[in-house]
Write an enzyme that holds these catalytic residues in place. Sequence first.
Site, PDB file in Angstrom:
ATOM      1  N   PRO A 175      52.490  -1.159  -8.551  1.00 19.27           N
ATOM      2  CG  PRO A 175      51.677  -3.305  -8.159  1.00 19.27           C
ATOM      3  CD  PRO A 175      51.238  -1.887  -8.398  1.00 19.27           C
ATOM      4  CD  GLU A 176      57.320   2.445 -10.040  1.00 18.93           C
ATOM      5  OE1 GLU A 176      58.479   2.575 -10.476  1.00 18.93           O
ATOM      6  OE2 GLU A 176      56.778   3.286  -9.305  1.00 18.93           O
ATOM      7  NE  ARG A 219      40.435   2.902  -4.879  1.00 21.48           N
ATOM      8  CZ  ARG A 219      41.279   3.909  -5.104  1.00 21.48           C
ATOM      9  NH1 ARG A 219      42.466   3.900  -4.551  1.00 21.48           N
ATOM     10  NH2 ARG A 219      40.934   4.906  -5.887  1.00 21.48           N
TER      11      ARG A 219
END
Length: 275
Positions: free
Chosen positions: A2-3, A114
């Site tokens: 995510p940016e 993760r």
Amino acid sequence: MPELPEVETIVRDVAPRLVGRRIRAVRLAKSDVLRRVSRRRLVATLTGNIVVHAHRRAKHAVFLLKSGHRLIVQPRMTGSLIVYDRPLTADETRYAVLTCTLVGRRLFVYRDVRRLGTILLLDDRGWASYTARIGPEPLEPDFSAARFAAALRGTRTAVKKAIMDQRRLAGVGNIYANEALFDARIDPSRPANRLTTAELGDLHAAILDVLRRALAASGTTVRDYRTGTGEPGSFQLELKAYDRGGQPCVRCGHRLVTTHAIDGRQTTLCAFCQR
Ligand SMILES: [Zn+2]
């Protein structure tokens, strides 16, 4: 990962359903995502606290608590923040790293399959020094082409790597660096200090444009990213460079090439119209 547009979307989605509600109970399933805070201190600080404000800084979601602390979440590759008005399913519980039960049984969940994301808890001083190390926000009104040029001044590093450097510019990662350089017709491997003023102006405009369009599309979902309501974004349908190696350039029809020559990251470009 995510940016800026993805984290901004998450924060806008969760903030109205979170701000002002007291946290009744906290469950931290795994502590390996914690940075600069122990499990005990995180749980003790959050329990009974109230989120009074939520905003985004670079790729971080920042939750200001009534106690003055800030809970800072960087979702990275596989993390997401979601508010639920119902109990979690077994699958949702399995990947819920941090679950805050709010008054009214609403759940604020950090999910991370993760556990590549990170959670920090900072006081005012800690936050001041943390945010001071991050570069300017591109969507702030005062982020002019001149400020952008100043942020890149004096570095011979590849322009793509330079605009992804969070100390120079906040919030741009691999997806939007690829897209902005494609839109500005600039070869990503060019040394940043060799760009002309006109090229810097084009790149500045391209970065702002792609970030705004991606935000309007609720971000890009290529793998795990979900909005704050659990939906995928839709900007993946509008990508022109990122993840399109081997496909034709939308401008000139030549085949796009993918390299890993810049900082080991996947770079996709049109060698004919990016100079
Ligand atoms: Zn082309």
